[in-house]
Motif scaffolding. Structure first.
Motif, PDB file in Angstrom:
ATOM      1  N   MET A 151       0.848  -1.177   0.000  1.00  0.00           N
ATOM      2  CA  MET A 151       0.000   0.000   0.000  1.00  0.00           C
ATOM      3  C   MET A 151       0.889   1.233   0.000  1.00  0.00           C
ATOM      4  N   GLY A 152       0.466   2.245  -0.737  1.00  0.00           N
ATOM      5  CA  GLY A 152       1.263   3.447  -0.914  1.00  0.00           C
ATOM      6  C   GLY A 152       0.993   4.488   0.152  1.00  0.00           C
ATOM      7  N   GLN A 153       1.489   5.639  -0.141  1.00  0.00           N
ATOM      8  CA  GLN A 153       1.350   6.804   0.717  1.00  0.00           C
ATOM      9  C   GLN A 153      -0.114   7.246   0.758  1.00  0.00           C
ATOM     10  N   ALA A 154      -0.558   7.722   1.898  1.00  0.00           N
ATOM     11  CA  ALA A 154      -1.939   8.191   2.037  1.00  0.00           C
ATOM     12  C   ALA A 154      -2.189   9.368   1.096  1.00  0.00           C
ATOM     13  N   LEU A 155      -3.431   9.536   0.713  1.00  0.00           N
ATOM     14  CA  LEU A 155      -3.825  10.641  -0.148  1.00  0.00           C
ATOM     15  C   LEU A 155      -4.579  11.666   0.685  1.00  0.00           C
ATOM     16  N   ILE A 156      -4.120  12.899   0.639  1.00  0.00           N
ATOM     17  CA  ILE A 156      -4.765  13.996   1.338  1.00  0.00           C
ATOM     18  C   ILE A 156      -5.478  14.843   0.285  1.00  0.00           C
ATOM     19  N   ILE A 157      -6.740  15.153   0.538  1.00  0.00           N
ATOM     20  CA  ILE A 157      -7.555  15.918  -0.414  1.00  0.00           C
ATOM     21  C   ILE A 157      -8.080  17.158   0.297  1.00  0.00           C
ATOM     22  N   GLU A 158      -7.837  18.317  -0.300  1.00  0.00           N
ATOM     23  CA  GLU A 158      -8.365  19.567   0.235  1.00  0.00           C
ATOM     24  C   GLU A 158      -9.169  20.254  -0.861  1.00  0.00           C
ATOM     25  N   VAL A 159     -10.301  20.823  -0.496  1.00  0.00           N
ATOM     26  CA  VAL A 159     -11.151  21.540  -1.445  1.00  0.00           C
ATOM     27  C   VAL A 159     -11.360  22.950  -0.921  1.00  0.00           C
ATOM     28  N   ARG A 160     -11.204  23.914  -1.814  1.00  0.00           N
ATOM     29  CA  ARG A 160     -11.509  25.296  -1.465  1.00  0.00           C
ATOM     30  C   ARG A 160     -12.110  25.981  -2.687  1.00  0.00           C
ATOM     31  N   HIS A 161     -12.785  27.074  -2.441  1.00  0.00           N
ATOM     32  CA  HIS A 161     -13.393  27.839  -3.530  1.00  0.00           C
ATOM     33  C   HIS A 161     -12.702  29.191  -3.588  1.00  0.00           C
ATOM     34  N   GLU A 162     -12.304  29.554  -4.800  1.00  0.00           N
ATOM     35  CA  GLU A 162     -11.532  30.777  -5.002  1.00  0.00           C
ATOM     36  C   GLU A 162     -11.813  31.299  -6.398  1.00  0.00           C
ATOM     37  N   GLN A 163     -12.059  32.580  -6.523  1.00  0.00           N
ATOM     38  CA  GLN A 163     -12.261  33.228  -7.817  1.00  0.00           C
ATOM     39  C   GLN A 163     -13.293  32.499  -8.684  1.00  0.00           C
ATOM     40  N   GLY A 164     -14.347  32.017  -8.043  1.00  0.00           N
ATOM     41  CA  GLY A 164     -15.420  31.350  -8.774  1.00  0.00           C
ATOM     42  C   GLY A 164     -15.102  29.935  -9.218  1.00  0.00           C
ATOM     43  N   CYS A 165     -14.008  29.368  -8.727  1.00  0.00           N
ATOM     44  CA  CYS A 165     -13.601  28.005  -9.089  1.00  0.00           C
ATOM     45  C   CYS A 165     -13.547  27.134  -7.838  1.00  0.00           C
ATOM     46  N   ALA A 166     -13.784  25.850  -8.034  1.00  0.00           N
ATOM     47  CA  ALA A 166     -13.515  24.874  -6.987  1.00  0.00           C
ATOM     48  C   ALA A 166     -12.107  24.353  -7.240  1.00  0.00           C
ATOM     49  N   ILE A 167     -11.269  24.412  -6.219  1.00  0.00           N
ATOM     50  CA  ILE A 167      -9.885  23.959  -6.344  1.00  0.00           C
ATOM     51  C   ILE A 167      -9.692  22.751  -5.445  1.00  0.00           C
ATOM     52  N   VAL A 168      -9.310  21.641  -6.067  1.00  0.00           N
ATOM     53  CA  VAL A 168      -9.062  20.407  -5.333  1.00  0.00           C
ATOM     54  C   VAL A 168      -7.562  20.159  -5.351  1.00  0.00           C
ATOM     55  N   THR A 169      -6.965  20.153  -4.171  1.00  0.00           N
ATOM     56  CA  THR A 169      -5.542  19.881  -4.052  1.00  0.00           C
ATOM     57  C   THR A 169      -5.377  18.468  -3.515  1.00  0.00           C
ATOM     58  N   ALA A 170      -4.627  17.671  -4.249  1.00  0.00           N
ATOM     59  CA  ALA A 170      -4.348  16.296  -3.827  1.00  0.00           C
ATOM     60  C   ALA A 170      -2.870  16.207  -3.471  1.00  0.00           C
ATOM     61  N   ALA A 171      -2.557  15.474  -2.417  1.00  0.00           N
ATOM     62  CA  ALA A 171      -1.170  15.272  -1.998  1.00  0.00           C
ATOM     63  C   ALA A 171      -0.991  13.809  -1.615  1.00  0.00           C
ATOM     64  N   GLY A 172       0.031  13.184  -2.176  1.00  0.00           N
ATOM     65  CA  GLY A 172       0.305  11.775  -1.895  1.00  0.00           C
ATOM     66  C   GLY A 172       0.232  10.961  -3.174  1.00  0.00           C
ATOM     67  N   GLU A 173      -0.222   9.729  -3.043  1.00  0.00           N
ATOM     68  CA  GLU A 173      -0.321   8.822  -4.177  1.00  0.00           C
ATOM     69  C   GLU A 173      -1.782   8.580  -4.538  1.00  0.00           C
ATOM     70  N   ILE A 174      -2.070   8.669  -5.835  1.00  0.00           N
ATOM     71  CA  ILE A 174      -3.417   8.368  -6.322  1.00  0.00           C
ATOM     72  C   ILE A 174      -3.333   7.024  -7.028  1.00  0.00           C
ATOM     73  N   ASP A 175      -3.899   6.012  -6.383  1.00  0.00           N
ATOM     74  CA  ASP A 175      -3.886   4.670  -6.970  1.00  0.00           C
ATOM     75  C   ASP A 175      -5.182   3.960  -6.608  1.00  0.00           C
ATOM     76  N   ILE A 176      -5.279   2.722  -6.975  1.00  0.00           N
ATOM     77  CA  ILE A 176      -6.508   1.957  -6.785  1.00  0.00           C
ATOM     78  C   ILE A 176      -6.948   1.943  -5.319  1.00  0.00           C
TER      79      ILE A 176
END
Length: 121
Positions: A1-26
């Motif tokens: 199993m890989g590194q944990a995935l951290i997901i943050e969502v914020r709204h800025e300038q009329g956009c939804a911004i999703v920041t992902a940190a770590g590994e994105i896998d199955i």
């Protein structure tokens, strides 16, 4: 199993911004996919910041494609921001860069989304 995935969502300038940190896998993609699909369904412009992602597999790429389709169906857009050479190359090799605009920085992605919005009138 890989590194944990951290997901943050914020709204800025009329956009939804999703920041992902770590590994994105199955093993980590489910939470990300659910958040992205929910935001895409709202039709709001969406940016996925992948600059802190160390690895992404086909499940992660599929989540991005599905998000782009859902966003387009609701009149929204999806942009990705990442300056990591390996991830940028993966976008290019898979042709994902033709489906999802890829910028080097989050600021560039927000600027491109803002420019792509229709002007009222």
């Amino acid at each position: 199993m890989g590194q944990a995935l951290i997901i943050e969502v914020r709204h800025e300038q009329g956009c939804a911004i999703v920041t992902a940190a770590g590994e994105i896998d199955i093993s980590t993609v489910t939470g990300l996919r659910e958040r992205l699909f929910e935001l895409a369904a709202s039709g709001c412009p969406l940016v996925v910041d992948l600059d802190q992602v160390s690895f992404i597999d086909s499940a992660g790429l599929a989540a991005l494609v599905g998000t782009a389709k859902r966003a387009a169906a609701r009149g929204g857009n999806l942009y990705a921001a990442c300056d990591r050479p390996r991830i940028r190359e993966l976008f290019r090799l898979t042709g994902l860069d033709c489906r999802i605009p890829l910028t080097r920085t989050l600021a560039e992605a927000i600027e491109a989304l803002t420019a792509a919005r229709p002007t009222p009138g």
